[in-house]
Design a protein around this motif. Structure first.
Motif, PDB file in Angstrom:
ATOM      1  N   MET A   1      -2.408  24.200  13.121  1.00 27.01           N
ATOM      2  CA  MET A   1      -1.760  23.203  13.952  1.00 27.01           C
ATOM      3  C   MET A   1      -2.708  22.720  15.049  1.00 27.01           C
ATOM      4  SD  MET A   1       1.021  21.639  14.166  1.00 27.01           S
ATOM      5  CE  MET A   1       2.165  20.842  15.192  1.00 27.01           C
ATOM      6  N   LYS A   2      -3.476  23.652  15.619  1.00 29.32           N
ATOM      7  CA  LYS A   2      -4.404  23.266  16.679  1.00 29.32           C
ATOM      8  C   LYS A   2      -5.470  22.320  16.141  1.00 29.32           C
ATOM      9  CE  LYS A   2      -3.908  27.513  19.328  1.00 29.32           C
ATOM     10  NZ  LYS A   2      -4.589  28.699  19.837  1.00 29.32           N
ATOM     11  N   ARG A   3      -5.952  22.611  14.931  1.00 31.69           N
ATOM     12  CA  ARG A   3      -6.984  21.752  14.347  1.00 31.69           C
ATOM     13  C   ARG A   3      -6.441  20.356  14.067  1.00 31.69           C
ATOM     14  NH1 ARG A   3     -10.261  25.540  10.070  1.00 31.69           N
ATOM     15  NH2 ARG A   3     -10.888  27.110  11.589  1.00 31.69           N
ATOM     16  N   ARG A   4      -5.187  20.301  13.674  1.00 29.08           N
ATOM     17  CA  ARG A   4      -4.591  19.000  13.381  1.00 29.08           C
ATOM     18  C   ARG A   4      -4.500  18.159  14.652  1.00 29.08           C
ATOM     19  NH1 ARG A   4       0.984  19.117  10.380  1.00 29.08           N
ATOM     20  NH2 ARG A   4      -0.296  20.544   9.189  1.00 29.08           N
ATOM     21  N   ILE A   5      -4.074  18.764  15.742  1.00 28.24           N
ATOM     22  CA  ILE A   5      -3.953  18.025  17.002  1.00 28.24           C
ATOM     23  C   ILE A   5      -5.328  17.636  17.513  1.00 28.24           C
ATOM     24  CG2 ILE A   5      -3.269  18.230  19.422  1.00 28.24           C
ATOM     25  CD1 ILE A   5      -0.859  19.842  18.440  1.00 28.24           C
ATOM     26  N   THR A   6      -6.301  18.550  17.419  1.00 27.38           N
ATOM     27  CA  THR A   6      -7.665  18.228  17.830  1.00 27.38           C
ATOM     28  C   THR A   6      -8.219  17.089  16.976  1.00 27.38           C
ATOM     29  OG1 THR A   6      -8.013  20.505  18.518  1.00 27.38           O
ATOM     30  CG2 THR A   6      -9.978  19.163  18.182  1.00 27.38           C
ATOM     31  N   GLY A   7      -7.929  17.124  15.684  1.00 28.66           N
ATOM     32  CA  GLY A   7      -8.361  16.049  14.797  1.00 28.66           C
ATOM     33  C   GLY A   7      -7.756  14.715  15.179  1.00 28.66           C
ATOM     34  N   VAL A   8      -6.481  14.734  15.521  1.00 29.85           N
ATOM     35  CA  VAL A   8      -5.802  13.501  15.939  1.00 29.85           C
ATOM     36  C   VAL A   8      -6.439  12.952  17.208  1.00 29.85           C
ATOM     37  CG1 VAL A   8      -3.627  12.582  16.841  1.00 29.85           C
ATOM     38  CG2 VAL A   8      -3.620  14.030  14.810  1.00 29.85           C
ATOM     39  N   ILE A   9      -6.760  13.843  18.138  1.00 27.26           N
ATOM     40  CA  ILE A   9      -7.405  13.409  19.376  1.00 27.26           C
ATOM     41  C   ILE A   9      -8.755  12.771  19.082  1.00 27.26           C
ATOM     42  CG2 ILE A   9      -8.481  14.221  21.521  1.00 27.26           C
ATOM     43  CD1 ILE A   9      -6.180  16.254  21.706  1.00 27.26           C
ATOM     44  N   LEU A  10      -9.549  13.406  18.233  1.00 28.34           N
ATOM     45  CA  LEU A  10     -10.875  12.870  17.922  1.00 28.34           C
ATOM     46  C   LEU A  10     -10.783  11.545  17.168  1.00 28.34           C
ATOM     47  CD1 LEU A  10     -12.782  16.120  16.944  1.00 28.34           C
ATOM     48  CD2 LEU A  10     -13.001  14.775  19.035  1.00 28.34           C
ATOM     49  N   ILE A  11      -9.841  11.445  16.237  1.00 27.65           N
ATOM     50  CA  ILE A  11      -9.673  10.190  15.508  1.00 27.65           C
ATOM     51  C   ILE A  11      -9.225   9.090  16.462  1.00 27.65           C
ATOM     52  CG2 ILE A  11      -8.233   9.022  13.784  1.00 27.65           C
ATOM     53  CD1 ILE A  11      -8.346  11.673  12.187  1.00 27.65           C
ATOM     54  N   SER A  12      -8.284   9.408  17.335  1.00 29.29           N
ATOM     55  CA  SER A  12      -7.819   8.412  18.304  1.00 29.29           C
ATOM     56  C   SER A  12      -8.946   7.962  19.221  1.00 29.29           C
ATOM     57  CB  SER A  12      -6.676   8.981  19.151  1.00 29.29           C
ATOM     58  OG  SER A  12      -5.583   9.290  18.338  1.00 29.29           O
ATOM     59  N   LEU A  13      -9.750   8.917  19.644  1.00 30.20           N
ATOM     60  CA  LEU A  13     -10.874   8.575  20.504  1.00 30.20           C
ATOM     61  C   LEU A  13     -11.869   7.694  19.760  1.00 30.20           C
ATOM     62  CD1 LEU A  13     -12.277   8.929  23.211  1.00 30.20           C
ATOM     63  CD2 LEU A  13     -13.345  10.983  22.301  1.00 30.20           C
ATOM     64  N   GLY A  14     -12.153   8.036  18.507  1.00 31.49           N
ATOM     65  CA  GLY A  14     -13.074   7.235  17.705  1.00 31.49           C
ATOM     66  C   GLY A  14     -12.567   5.817  17.504  1.00 31.49           C
ATOM     67  N   LEU A  15     -11.283   5.695  17.190  1.00 35.88           N
ATOM     68  CA  LEU A  15     -10.702   4.359  17.026  1.00 35.88           C
ATOM     69  C   LEU A  15     -10.702   3.596  18.343  1.00 35.88           C
ATOM     70  CD1 LEU A  15      -7.697   5.115  14.664  1.00 35.88           C
ATOM     71  CD2 LEU A  15      -9.805   3.890  14.101  1.00 35.88           C
ATOM     72  N   GLY A  16     -10.447   4.312  19.421  1.00 35.38           N
ATOM     73  CA  GLY A  16     -10.481   3.665  20.733  1.00 35.38           C
ATOM     74  C   GLY A  16     -11.861   3.124  21.052  1.00 35.38           C
ATOM     75  N   LEU A  17     -12.888   3.918  20.761  1.00 38.30           N
ATOM     76  CA  LEU A  17     -14.258   3.461  20.996  1.00 38.30           C
ATOM     77  C   LEU A  17     -14.586   2.251  20.126  1.00 38.30           C
ATOM     78  CD1 LEU A  17     -16.165   6.856  21.240  1.00 38.30           C
ATOM     79  CD2 LEU A  17     -15.783   5.225  23.077  1.00 38.30           C
ATOM     80  N   PHE A  18     -14.137   2.285  18.872  1.00 36.78           N
ATOM     81  CA  PHE A  18     -14.396   1.171  17.962  1.00 36.78           C
ATOM     82  C   PHE A  18     -13.749  -0.109  18.462  1.00 36.78           C
ATOM     83  CE2 PHE A  18     -12.955  -1.367  14.310  1.00 36.78           C
ATOM     84  CZ  PHE A  18     -14.192  -1.726  13.792  1.00 36.78           C
ATOM     85  N   TRP A  19     -12.455  -0.050  18.813  1.00 36.51           N
ATOM     86  CA  TRP A  19     -11.763  -1.244  19.257  1.00 36.51           C
ATOM     87  C   TRP A  19     -12.303  -1.743  20.590  1.00 36.51           C
ATOM     88  CZ3 TRP A  19      -9.721  -4.057  15.865  1.00 36.51           C
ATOM     89  CH2 TRP A  19      -9.094  -3.519  14.761  1.00 36.51           C
ATOM     90  N   HIS A  20     -12.682  -0.831  21.450  1.00 34.78           N
ATOM     91  CA  HIS A  20     -13.242  -1.262  22.735  1.00 34.78           C
ATOM     92  C   HIS A  20     -14.612  -1.890  22.545  1.00 34.78           C
ATOM     93  CE1 HIS A  20     -10.147  -0.052  25.451  1.00 34.78           C
ATOM     94  NE2 HIS A  20     -10.064   1.135  24.863  1.00 34.78           N
ATOM     95  N   ALA A  21     -15.346  -1.461  21.543  1.00 37.82           N
ATOM     96  CA  ALA A  21     -16.646  -2.063  21.272  1.00 37.82           C
ATOM     97  C   ALA A  21     -16.486  -3.505  20.799  1.00 37.82           C
ATOM     98  CB  ALA A  21     -17.395  -1.248  20.231  1.00 37.82           C
ATOM     99  N   LEU A  22     -15.361  -3.788  20.154  1.00 41.23           N
ATOM    100  CA  LEU A  22     -15.118  -5.149  19.679  1.00 41.23           C
ATOM    101  C   LEU A  22     -14.630  -6.075  20.793  1.00 41.23           C
ATOM    102  CD1 LEU A  22     -13.365  -4.448  16.270  1.00 41.23           C
ATOM    103  CD2 LEU A  22     -15.740  -5.126  16.663  1.00 41.23           C
ATOM    104  N   ALA A  23     -14.082  -5.497  21.822  1.00 43.17           N
ATOM    105  CA  ALA A  23     -13.537  -6.319  22.908  1.00 43.17           C
ATOM    106  C   ALA A  23     -14.670  -7.016  23.653  1.00 43.17           C
ATOM    107  CB  ALA A  23     -12.727  -5.454  23.858  1.00 43.17           C
ATOM    108  N   GLU A  24     -14.396  -8.236  24.088  1.00 39.09           N
ATOM    109  CA  GLU A  24     -15.408  -8.985  24.822  1.00 39.09           C
ATOM    110  C   GLU A  24     -15.219  -8.802  26.321  1.00 39.09           C
ATOM    111  OE1 GLU A  24     -15.833 -13.061  23.673  1.00 39.09           O
ATOM    112  OE2 GLU A  24     -15.097 -12.609  21.677  1.00 39.09           O
ATOM    113  N   GLY A  25     -16.307  -8.926  27.046  1.00 39.11           N
ATOM    114  CA  GLY A  25     -16.249  -8.918  28.496  1.00 39.11           C
ATOM    115  C   GLY A  25     -16.230  -7.538  29.128  1.00 39.11           C
ATOM    116  N   LEU A  26     -16.308  -6.475  28.334  1.00 37.36           N
ATOM    117  CA  LEU A  26     -16.312  -5.137  28.910  1.00 37.36           C
ATOM    118  C   LEU A  26     -17.707  -4.540  28.779  1.00 37.36           C
ATOM    119  CD1 LEU A  26     -13.005  -3.643  27.477  1.00 37.36           C
ATOM    120  CD2 LEU A  26     -13.404  -4.515  29.767  1.00 37.36           C
ATOM    121  N   ASP A  27     -18.190  -3.946  29.847  1.00 38.51           N
ATOM    122  CA  ASP A  27     -19.480  -3.302  29.752  1.00 38.51           C
ATOM    123  C   ASP A  27     -19.315  -1.907  29.157  1.00 38.51           C
ATOM    124  OD1 ASP A  27     -18.223  -2.262  32.003  1.00 38.51           O
ATOM    125  OD2 ASP A  27     -20.111  -1.880  33.023  1.00 38.51           O
TER     126      ASP A  27
END
Length: 69
Positions: A1-27
């Motif tokens: 269960m701990k690995r699943r939650i940690t995995g979800v956190i890492l996937i969410s963080l990765g997706l967040g970084l990806f979408w933020h990289a696509l956003a314009e106007g943010l350094d």
């Protein structure tokens, strides 16, 4: 269960970084901070928040290191 939650956190963080990289106007540092904030919010809901927060901190500092390069 701990690995699943940690995995979800890492996937969410990765997706967040990806979408933020696509956003314009943010350094790079702003994108890193926004992803870190999302990760911390998820970490507080995790079974083992201390370990999850450590992952957030490590990823945040790695992201900042990539901003310099």
């Amino acid at each position: 269960m701990k690995r699943r939650i940690t995995g979800v956190i890492l996937i969410s963080l990765g997706l967040g970084l990806f979408w933020h990289a696509l956003a314009e106007g943010l350094d790079c540092q702003t994108r890193c901070r926004a992803s870190y904030d999302q990760c911390v919010d998820l970490a507080h809901k995790a079974i083992n928040p201390i370990r999850s927060l450590k992952i957030c901190n490590d990823t945040y500092h790695r992201c900042l290191g990539n901003c310099v390069n």
